[in-house]
Design a protein around this motif. Sequence first.
Motif, PDB file in Angstrom:
ATOM      1  N   LEU A 156     -47.767 -16.566 -13.672  1.00  0.00           N
ATOM      2  CA  LEU A 156     -48.706 -15.555 -14.156  1.00  0.00           C
ATOM      3  C   LEU A 156     -49.009 -14.487 -13.104  1.00  0.00           C
ATOM      4  O   LEU A 156     -50.135 -14.030 -12.965  1.00  0.00           O
ATOM      5  N   TYR A 157     -47.963 -14.101 -12.381  1.00  0.00           N
ATOM      6  CA  TYR A 157     -48.180 -13.158 -11.281  1.00  0.00           C
ATOM      7  C   TYR A 157     -48.089 -11.702 -11.707  1.00  0.00           C
ATOM      8  O   TYR A 157     -48.343 -10.808 -10.919  1.00  0.00           O
ATOM      9  N   SER A 158     -47.714 -11.407 -12.949  1.00  0.00           N
ATOM     10  CA  SER A 158     -47.548 -10.008 -13.359  1.00  0.00           C
ATOM     11  C   SER A 158     -48.889  -9.321 -13.628  1.00  0.00           C
ATOM     12  O   SER A 158     -48.961  -8.103 -13.688  1.00  0.00           O
ATOM     13  N   ASN A 159     -49.965 -10.091 -13.782  1.00  0.00           N
ATOM     14  CA  ASN A 159     -51.285  -9.510 -14.026  1.00  0.00           C
ATOM     15  C   ASN A 159     -52.288 -10.180 -13.095  1.00  0.00           C
ATOM     16  O   ASN A 159     -53.290 -10.756 -13.508  1.00  0.00           O
ATOM     17  N   LYS A 160     -52.007 -10.065 -11.792  1.00  0.00           N
ATOM     18  CA  LYS A 160     -52.759 -10.820 -10.791  1.00  0.00           C
ATOM     19  C   LYS A 160     -54.241 -10.506 -10.791  1.00  0.00           C
ATOM     20  O   LYS A 160     -55.079 -11.359 -10.483  1.00  0.00           O
ATOM     21  N   GLU A 161     -54.586  -9.279 -11.120  1.00  0.00           N
ATOM     22  CA  GLU A 161     -55.964  -8.833 -10.943  1.00  0.00           C
ATOM     23  C   GLU A 161     -56.988  -9.620 -11.742  1.00  0.00           C
ATOM     24  O   GLU A 161     -58.177  -9.584 -11.442  1.00  0.00           O
ATOM     25  N   ILE A 162     -56.528 -10.377 -12.755  1.00  0.00           N
ATOM     26  CA  ILE A 162     -57.490 -11.094 -13.604  1.00  0.00           C
ATOM     27  C   ILE A 162     -58.231 -12.193 -12.847  1.00  0.00           C
ATOM     28  O   ILE A 162     -59.254 -12.678 -13.307  1.00  0.00           O
ATOM     29  N   PHE A 163     -57.719 -12.595 -11.650  1.00  0.00           N
ATOM     30  CA  PHE A 163     -58.421 -13.638 -10.899  1.00  0.00           C
ATOM     31  C   PHE A 163     -59.853 -13.206 -10.591  1.00  0.00           C
ATOM     32  O   PHE A 163     -60.780 -14.022 -10.617  1.00  0.00           O
ATOM     33  N   GLN A 208     -46.168 -12.621 -19.852  1.00  0.00           N
ATOM     34  CA  GLN A 208     -47.071 -12.942 -18.747  1.00  0.00           C
ATOM     35  C   GLN A 208     -48.428 -12.265 -18.885  1.00  0.00           C
ATOM     36  O   GLN A 208     -49.472 -12.861 -18.611  1.00  0.00           O
ATOM     37  N   LYS A 209     -48.417 -10.995 -19.292  1.00  0.00           N
ATOM     38  CA  LYS A 209     -49.696 -10.291 -19.394  1.00  0.00           C
ATOM     39  C   LYS A 209     -50.573 -10.924 -20.457  1.00  0.00           C
ATOM     40  O   LYS A 209     -51.767 -11.177 -20.244  1.00  0.00           O
ATOM     41  N   LYS A 210     -49.997 -11.218 -21.635  1.00  0.00           N
ATOM     42  CA  LYS A 210     -50.783 -11.843 -22.697  1.00  0.00           C
ATOM     43  C   LYS A 210     -51.223 -13.245 -22.308  1.00  0.00           C
ATOM     44  O   LYS A 210     -52.350 -13.663 -22.577  1.00  0.00           O
ATOM     45  N   ASP A 211     -50.324 -13.985 -21.665  1.00  0.00           N
ATOM     46  CA  ASP A 211     -50.662 -15.352 -21.272  1.00  0.00           C
ATOM     47  C   ASP A 211     -51.801 -15.374 -20.256  1.00  0.00           C
ATOM     48  O   ASP A 211     -52.677 -16.235 -20.307  1.00  0.00           O
ATOM     49  N   SER A 212     -51.796 -14.425 -19.336  1.00  0.00           N
ATOM     50  CA  SER A 212     -52.849 -14.395 -18.323  1.00  0.00           C
ATOM     51  C   SER A 212     -54.211 -14.108 -18.946  1.00  0.00           C
ATOM     52  O   SER A 212     -55.247 -14.501 -18.418  1.00  0.00           O
ATOM     53  N   GLN A 213     -54.229 -13.447 -20.093  1.00  0.00           N
ATOM     54  CA  GLN A 213     -55.492 -13.141 -20.760  1.00  0.00           C
ATOM     55  C   GLN A 213     -56.113 -14.360 -21.429  1.00  0.00           C
ATOM     56  O   GLN A 213     -57.272 -14.353 -21.798  1.00  0.00           O
ATOM     57  N   LEU A 214     -55.324 -15.426 -21.574  1.00  0.00           N
ATOM     58  CA  LEU A 214     -55.837 -16.626 -22.233  1.00  0.00           C
ATOM     59  C   LEU A 214     -56.689 -17.494 -21.314  1.00  0.00           C
ATOM     60  O   LEU A 214     -57.440 -18.346 -21.777  1.00  0.00           O
ATOM     61  N   ILE A 215     -56.583 -17.261 -20.005  1.00  0.00           N
ATOM     62  CA  ILE A 215     -57.149 -18.198 -19.034  1.00  0.00           C
ATOM     63  C   ILE A 215     -58.615 -18.503 -19.301  1.00  0.00           C
ATOM     64  O   ILE A 215     -59.029 -19.654 -19.406  1.00  0.00           O
ATOM     65  N   GLY A 216     -59.449 -17.465 -19.413  1.00  0.00           N
ATOM     66  CA  GLY A 216     -60.882 -17.681 -19.567  1.00  0.00           C
ATOM     67  C   GLY A 216     -61.249 -18.419 -20.835  1.00  0.00           C
ATOM     68  O   GLY A 216     -62.246 -19.136 -20.874  1.00  0.00           O
ATOM     69  N   GLN A 217     -60.447 -18.282 -21.894  1.00  0.00           N
ATOM     70  CA  GLN A 217     -60.787 -18.903 -23.173  1.00  0.00           C
ATOM     71  C   GLN A 217     -60.744 -20.420 -23.110  1.00  0.00           C
ATOM     72  O   GLN A 217     -61.378 -21.100 -23.897  1.00  0.00           O
ATOM     73  N   PHE A 218     -59.982 -20.973 -22.159  1.00  0.00           N
ATOM     74  CA  PHE A 218     -59.761 -22.412 -22.134  1.00  0.00           C
ATOM     75  C   PHE A 218     -60.456 -23.096 -20.956  1.00  0.00           C
ATOM     76  O   PHE A 218     -60.169 -24.230 -20.629  1.00  0.00           O
ATOM     77  N   GLY A 219     -61.381 -22.392 -20.296  1.00  0.00           N
ATOM     78  CA  GLY A 219     -62.171 -23.010 -19.250  1.00  0.00           C
ATOM     79  C   GLY A 219     -61.397 -23.348 -17.990  1.00  0.00           C
ATOM     80  O   GLY A 219     -61.745 -24.283 -17.273  1.00  0.00           O
ATOM     81  N   VAL A 220     -60.341 -22.616 -17.686  1.00  0.00           N
ATOM     82  CA  VAL A 220     -59.519 -22.915 -16.504  1.00  0.00           C
ATOM     83  C   VAL A 220     -59.510 -21.734 -15.533  1.00  0.00           C
ATOM     84  O   VAL A 220     -58.605 -21.582 -14.728  1.00  0.00           O
ATOM     85  N   GLY A 221     -60.548 -20.888 -15.616  1.00  0.00           N
ATOM     86  CA  GLY A 221     -60.562 -19.643 -14.853  1.00  0.00           C
ATOM     87  C   GLY A 221     -60.543 -19.808 -13.351  1.00  0.00           C
ATOM     88  O   GLY A 221     -59.948 -18.990 -12.640  1.00  0.00           O
ATOM     89  N   PHE A 222     -61.196 -20.865 -12.805  1.00  0.00           N
ATOM     90  CA  PHE A 222     -61.244 -21.019 -11.347  1.00  0.00           C
ATOM     91  C   PHE A 222     -59.848 -21.083 -10.744  1.00  0.00           C
ATOM     92  O   PHE A 222     -59.585 -20.519  -9.669  1.00  0.00           O
ATOM     93  N   TYR A 223     -58.935 -21.744 -11.442  1.00  0.00           N
ATOM     94  CA  TYR A 223     -57.602 -21.972 -10.873  1.00  0.00           C
ATOM     95  C   TYR A 223     -56.768 -20.695 -10.794  1.00  0.00           C
ATOM     96  O   TYR A 223     -55.723 -20.669 -10.144  1.00  0.00           O
ATOM     97  N   SER A 224     -57.242 -19.616 -11.436  1.00  0.00           N
ATOM     98  CA  SER A 224     -56.533 -18.339 -11.298  1.00  0.00           C
ATOM     99  C   SER A 224     -56.597 -17.817  -9.866  1.00  0.00           C
ATOM    100  O   SER A 224     -55.847 -16.917  -9.490  1.00  0.00           O
ATOM    101  N   ALA A 225     -57.498 -18.372  -9.039  1.00  0.00           N
ATOM    102  CA  ALA A 225     -57.570 -17.977  -7.631  1.00  0.00           C
ATOM    103  C   ALA A 225     -56.226 -18.165  -6.938  1.00  0.00           C
ATOM    104  O   ALA A 225     -55.852 -17.400  -6.031  1.00  0.00           O
TER     105      ALA A 225
END
Length: 624
Positions: free
Chosen positions: A27-34, A115-132
């Motif tokens: 998920l490195y194509s939309n890194k800024e979402i971290f 990748q861009k769409k997949d990276s947008q799913l992170i917050g919906q599933f409660g796994v946002g911390f690991y985007s660090a």
Amino acid sequence: MTVETGPQKHEFQTEVRHLLQLMIHSLYSNKEIFLRELISNASDACDKLRFAAIADASLLGSDELAVQLIPDADAGTLTIKDNGIGMSHDDVIDNLGTIARSGTRKFMESLSGDQKKDSQLIGQFGVGFYSAFIVADKVTVRTKRADAEAVSWESDGQGEFTIEPSDKTDRGTEVVLHLRDDDKEFLEPMRLSALVRKYSDHISLPIKLANDKGEIETINQARAFWARPKSELKDEDYKQFYEQLTHDYTAPLAYAHHKVEGTIEYTSLLYIPARAPFDLWDREQSRGVQLYVKRVFIMDKAAELLPPYLRFVRGVVDTPDLPLNVSREILQGNRTVEKIKNALVKRVLDLLDDMAANRPDDYATFWQTFGPVLKEGLVEDQANQARIAKLCRFHSTASPDKADVGLEAYVARMPAEQDGIYYLTADTLAAARNSPHLEGFRARNFEVLLLTDRIDEWVVSHLTEFEGKKLESVARASKDLESKIETPEKARLEGEYQDVVERLTKVLGERVEAVRLSSRLTESPSCLVAGEYALSRRLEEMLKRAGEAAPASRPILELNPTHPLVEKLKTVKDDDSFADLGELLFGQAQLAEGGQLDDPSAFVKRLNKLLLGGVPDAGRIIVG
């Protein structure tokens, strides 16, 4: 509890290890979402502290709740710091080493490869911390709850993490990202400011950053979005707040923002999503809009503010007319809450009315996504049943490919001799389209609604009429209904078939209520009809599968007197051959409506016998 003095090593939960590999490598194509995810977590921590302080004001202290971004170019680190609730030793293990719910598996199943769409799913599933770990090769978390010792957590994302005591003295959490060389752009203040404005501008507490002069300044609006006047907000602002609120990056279909003053005061901002959450049908999941009291966050999902059939609605309600220590128990049966709820239901139905009237394409998207949920309101909400009925859309014999037929349009094009709304329930659309029950109605140009959602059986038992027109099943015995499709020849043919009907009634015995000639069949040889007051076959099956007792009922077997197989019954004198042919007609009728054969093996044997000429001349009829 007292934390051990030395570092403790722990392994990540298996699901977390898989997730980390995905974060680091895919998920490195939309890194800024971290940054969006970590700021959102920090904001949540501050909201939790505000809520806890309702019961214990000393927890809050005198410091302003805020999130601070601290870039350190020399060390190559970016720190996201908050002074929120903080975590204890056990909290750290639970929150940063495991994922308690099935969010990871659902997240993995939802990935599309984009990748861009997949990276947008992170917050919906409660796994946002690991985007660090998208931008950091090491993450250090220092945290302290007011009532616990400080803890330090650290990991390189490769499968293990360590926990040890920390020298942190102030309450809250610091997430320190040791950035990879390729990701040092996130140390630039201008880049961070732009990202905050893009993703987190609507967070209602200050997000602070040191400017070029070393001064700490707030870089977001830092004001509750819903409290701002509508006149200063644009459509894009509402969409951005929706993203921040829901972690859904598909634009909502509609929204409504209202401030109400009078005997009850509240502000509401409600959204109709364009897509369903992954757990829409999970009954264990809590539902509802966010509840604030005097701008203080109280409850993330206040189900008491909207009925279950509107559980797809997202949004915020803020009112000064409830106590800050309000609980779910207090919300239940509270008169103020009930009045707000009734007003919110009206707002949502107004939104849907407007969409259906003025944006039919958007409404078609809504109906395809949430139609079966909204239909629950026909059963649950008698006060608004007529409004909900107008919003419902169905397949019909006039529109078999799209569920776009409304009841108003159906009634408007009914022929003069039709005085009821005809429908057929079935397990699938294909079964409904090809049902023999439709034949006579098609021949007389009567439109029939095709109902295939599981809830439809309950819908038609509660929605018995619309605008004075009675809803009538074409698969049910009804003298009024049959009079609309009866042919002149039927009376004459009944005399010819009297002996056949009597013989076949004896063959089928207690399995049928009656055998009779049909007016509804033009092509098929036979069909089964439910008694006028009996449960439909489909509802009986659904109740049985749910483990509930269903009252026993027997169907009526109807015969098409013009079909060659049925005509053959008049000439078959041998009782065994007559019984074989009669059983085949009964079995065909069961199969045609999706039922189960009583004895499949016997049915196959009879069919083979017939094909091979076991009944004189009948084999010629079947094979042509």
